[in-house]
Scaffold this motif. Structure first.
Motif, PDB file in Angstrom:
ATOM      1  N   ASN A  50      56.222  15.858  10.760  1.00 13.39           N
ATOM      2  CA  ASN A  50      56.790  15.124  11.892  1.00 13.39           C
ATOM      3  C   ASN A  50      56.900  16.019  13.128  1.00 13.39           C
ATOM      4  O   ASN A  50      57.713  15.775  14.010  1.00 13.39           O
ATOM      5  N   ALA A  51      56.102  17.049  13.193  1.00 10.19           N
ATOM      6  CA  ALA A  51      56.146  17.946  14.354  1.00 10.19           C
ATOM      7  C   ALA A  51      55.750  17.195  15.620  1.00 10.19           C
ATOM      8  O   ALA A  51      55.006  16.209  15.579  1.00 10.19           O
ATOM      9  N   SER A  52      56.256  17.674  16.759  1.00 17.69           N
ATOM     10  CA  SER A  52      55.930  17.025  18.027  1.00 17.69           C
ATOM     11  C   SER A  52      54.517  17.336  18.492  1.00 17.69           C
ATOM     12  O   SER A  52      53.913  16.549  19.221  1.00 17.69           O
ATOM     13  N   GLU A  53      53.973  18.477  18.030  1.00 19.35           N
ATOM     14  CA  GLU A  53      52.615  18.851  18.427  1.00 19.35           C
ATOM     15  C   GLU A  53      51.618  18.458  17.341  1.00 19.35           C
ATOM     16  O   GLU A  53      51.800  18.776  16.175  1.00 19.35           O
ATOM     17  N   LYS A  54      50.553  17.786  17.752  1.00 19.36           N
ATOM     18  CA  LYS A  54      49.524  17.344  16.808  1.00 19.36           C
ATOM     19  C   LYS A  54      48.931  18.525  16.049  1.00 19.36           C
ATOM     20  O   LYS A  54      48.650  18.423  14.840  1.00 19.36           O
ATOM     21  N   ALA A  55      48.754  19.661  16.720  1.00 21.69           N
ATOM     22  CA  ALA A  55      48.157  20.831  16.070  1.00 21.69           C
ATOM     23  C   ALA A  55      49.024  21.310  14.905  1.00 21.69           C
ATOM     24  O   ALA A  55      48.498  21.745  13.867  1.00 21.69           O
ATOM     25  N   LYS A  56      50.343  21.222  15.054  1.00 23.92           N
ATOM     26  CA  LYS A  56      51.235  21.655  13.987  1.00 23.92           C
ATOM     27  C   LYS A  56      51.171  20.696  12.794  1.00 23.92           C
ATOM     28  O   LYS A  56      51.265  21.127  11.638  1.00 23.92           O
ATOM     29  N   ILE A  57      51.015  19.414  13.070  1.00 24.00           N
ATOM     30  CA  ILE A  57      50.874  18.445  11.985  1.00 24.00           C
ATOM     31  C   ILE A  57      49.583  18.708  11.216  1.00 24.00           C
ATOM     32  O   ILE A  57      49.567  18.725   9.981  1.00 24.00           O
ATOM     33  N   GLU A  58      48.494  18.935  11.949  1.00 21.79           N
ATOM     34  CA  GLU A  58      47.212  19.188  11.280  1.00 21.79           C
ATOM     35  C   GLU A  58      47.269  20.478  10.469  1.00 21.79           C
ATOM     36  O   GLU A  58      46.719  20.545   9.365  1.00 21.79           O
ATOM     37  N   ALA A  59      47.926  21.498  10.999  1.00 22.29           N
ATOM     38  CA  ALA A  59      48.077  22.757  10.249  1.00 22.29           C
ATOM     39  C   ALA A  59      48.921  22.542   8.999  1.00 22.29           C
ATOM     40  O   ALA A  59      48.637  23.111   7.935  1.00 22.29           O
ATOM     41  N   SER A  60      49.937  21.698   9.106  1.00 18.66           N
ATOM     42  CA  SER A  60      50.785  21.386   7.952  1.00 18.66           C
ATOM     43  C   SER A  60      49.986  20.680   6.866  1.00 18.66           C
ATOM     44  O   SER A  60      50.082  21.007   5.675  1.00 18.66           O
ATOM     45  N   LYS A  61      49.175  19.708   7.266  1.00 19.96           N
ATOM     46  CA  LYS A  61      48.337  18.991   6.301  1.00 19.96           C
ATOM     47  C   LYS A  61      47.360  19.943   5.621  1.00 19.96           C
ATOM     48  O   LYS A  61      47.147  19.878   4.404  1.00 19.96           O
ATOM     49  N   ARG A  62      46.792  20.858   6.416  1.00 19.67           N
ATOM     50  CA  ARG A  62      45.835  21.811   5.857  1.00 19.67           C
ATOM     51  C   ARG A  62      46.514  22.703   4.823  1.00 19.67           C
ATOM     52  O   ARG A  62      45.918  23.030   3.787  1.00 19.67           O
ATOM     53  N   ARG A  63      47.761  23.087   5.066  1.00 24.56           N
ATOM     54  CA  ARG A  63      48.474  23.942   4.113  1.00 24.56           C
ATOM     55  C   ARG A  63      48.722  23.213   2.793  1.00 24.56           C
ATOM     56  O   ARG A  63      48.621  23.812   1.717  1.00 24.56           O
ATOM     57  N   ILE A  64      49.072  21.938   2.862  1.00 21.92           N
ATOM     58  CA  ILE A  64      49.265  21.167   1.627  1.00 21.92           C
ATOM     59  C   ILE A  64      47.944  21.039   0.885  1.00 21.92           C
ATOM     60  O   ILE A  64      47.876  21.249  -0.337  1.00 21.92           O
ATOM     61  N   ILE A  65      46.888  20.721   1.612  1.00 19.72           N
ATOM     62  CA  ILE A  65      45.565  20.543   0.993  1.00 19.72           C
ATOM     63  C   ILE A  65      45.093  21.836   0.340  1.00 19.72           C
ATOM     64  O   ILE A  65      44.640  21.842  -0.812  1.00 19.72           O
ATOM     65  N   GLN A  66      45.210  22.940   1.045  1.00 23.93           N
ATOM     66  CA  GLN A  66      44.756  24.224   0.489  1.00 23.93           C
ATOM     67  C   GLN A  66      45.598  24.642  -0.719  1.00 23.93           C
ATOM     68  O   GLN A  66      45.062  25.185  -1.695  1.00 23.93           O
ATOM     69  N   SER A  67      46.897  24.378  -0.663  1.00 23.14           N
ATOM     70  CA  SER A  67      47.750  24.676  -1.823  1.00 23.14           C
ATOM     71  C   SER A  67      47.313  23.864  -3.031  1.00 23.14           C
ATOM     72  O   SER A  67      47.221  24.391  -4.154  1.00 23.14           O
ATOM     73  N   ALA A  68      47.032  22.572  -2.817  1.00 23.30           N
ATOM     74  CA  ALA A  68      46.592  21.710  -3.913  1.00 23.30           C
ATOM     75  C   ALA A  68      45.242  22.166  -4.467  1.00 23.30           C
ATOM     76  O   ALA A  68      45.028  22.173  -5.684  1.00 23.30           O
ATOM     77  N   GLU A  69      44.340  22.554  -3.587  1.00 23.95           N
ATOM     78  CA  GLU A  69      43.017  23.017  -4.028  1.00 23.95           C
ATOM     79  C   GLU A  69      43.113  24.259  -4.899  1.00 23.95           C
ATOM     80  O   GLU A  69      42.482  24.350  -5.955  1.00 23.95           O
ATOM     81  N   ARG A  70      43.900  25.243  -4.438  1.00 26.39           N
ATOM     82  CA  ARG A  70      44.019  26.483  -5.216  1.00 26.39           C
ATOM     83  C   ARG A  70      44.720  26.218  -6.541  1.00 26.39           C
ATOM     84  O   ARG A  70      44.377  26.790  -7.566  1.00 26.39           O
ATOM     85  N   LEU A  71      45.734  25.383  -6.531  1.00 33.19           N
ATOM     86  CA  LEU A  71      46.427  25.055  -7.778  1.00 33.19           C
ATOM     87  C   LEU A  71      45.482  24.367  -8.744  1.00 33.19           C
ATOM     88  O   LEU A  71      45.467  24.673  -9.939  1.00 33.19           O
TER      89      LEU A  71
END
Length: 281
Positions: free
Chosen positions: A78-99
């Motif tokens: 729910n960040a105000s900046e779109k870039a922060k939201i996209e970075a957040s999504k990428r972190r979840i995705i990468q965590s799931a991939e490595r797991l």
């Protein structure tokens, strides 16, 4: 996602007493301690390479240690900046991939903050961003549970109703129930048999038996104020009625994993597992 046939107990990260502090040695030490789960801590960054993840998968399977992961703390859908939201999504995705590469089961994350916005608006935004995450992971064939966590402060998105509703609306989402956070978030409530009965019954009523058969639980002692959590404590130095909670988990025949987030991570994990096994229902 594969099924878990019992309630397992483990540590948030490599046990403190591990002689050589590597993930592989941590998994082996978890088993030597009599535990059967470990959470990979990506909280400050996803530093696990795919090649090492494959070795971890082999070792975890050999020693029958269930792996989960905690995604980085720097997530706010729910960040105000779109870039922060996209970075957040990428972190979840990468965590799931490595797991997933490591043969793991379930990745937990703090979904975001209200930022003084209406909770219903925040819910819709976080749901839509998580829908994107889920779609990308499914397209890639990455099959792990996505686990928004019950958070410890009222300023954080993630009360029980919110994370259960997300789980109703998204296919690969189930909640992480942090009972210490529930206790702190509600200023000392959520610490009795009746309240835990109510919580687990609510989860089962809304999500079905599958949710209780696949629970991702965090446990520790905790200190708190009217603003919610301050910091975690060892179970026996806190006001958490953790023995009663274990009895409720056994009564509800909960399966999945209990991860100790106490400062003395393996001591409390061993304590909980031993006490749980002693309980007769």
């Amino acid at each position: 996602m594969f099924r878990v046939n019992k309630l397992r107990f483990g540590t948030a990260g490599i046990p403190l007493s591990t002689p050589k502090r590597s993930t592989i040695d941590g998994i082996i030490h978890v088993r030597n301690l009599g535990l059967d789960a470990m959470e990979l801590e990506f909280v400050r960054g996803i530093n696990l390479k795919p090649e090492l993840a494959k070795k971890i998968k082999y070792v975890a399977k050999k020693h029958d240690v269930l792996l989960t992961a905690h995604a980085p703390y720097y997530i706010n859908l729910n960040a105000s900046e779109k870039a922060k939201i996209e970075a957040s999504k990428r972190r979840i995705i990468q965590s799931a991939e490595r797991l997933y590469d490591a043969g793991g089961w379930s990745v937990v994350f703090h979904a975001g903050y209200y930022l003084k916005q209406h909770p219903e608006r925040v819910y819709e935004r976080i749901k839509n961003e998580l829908k994107d995450v889920e779609r990308e992971l499914m397209d890639k064939g990455v099959r792990v549970w996505l686990r928004p966590e019950l958070t410890g402060k009222p300023t954080q998105f993630g009360d029980l109703k919110e994370i259960v509703k997300l789980s109703e609306e998204l296919e690969t989402v189930l909640p992480t129930i942090d009972f210490a956070h529930a206790h702190a978030r509600n200023a000392g409530k959520c610490n009795s048999i009746d309240e835990w009965h109510e919580m687990l019954s609510f989860i089962e009523d809304r999500l079905g038996r599958e949710a209780l058969d696949n629970m991702h639980i965090h446990m520790s002692g905790i200190t708190y104020t009217e603003r919610g959590e301050r910091h975690h404590l060892p179970l026996q130095k806190s006001d958490m009625k953790w023995e009663d909670l274990l009895r409720v988990l056994k009564e509800f025949r909960v399966k999945g994993v209990v991860i100790s987030e106490s400062p003395n991570i393996e001591e409390d994990a061993i304590l909980m597992k031993k006490k749980y096994e002693e309980i007769k229902i």
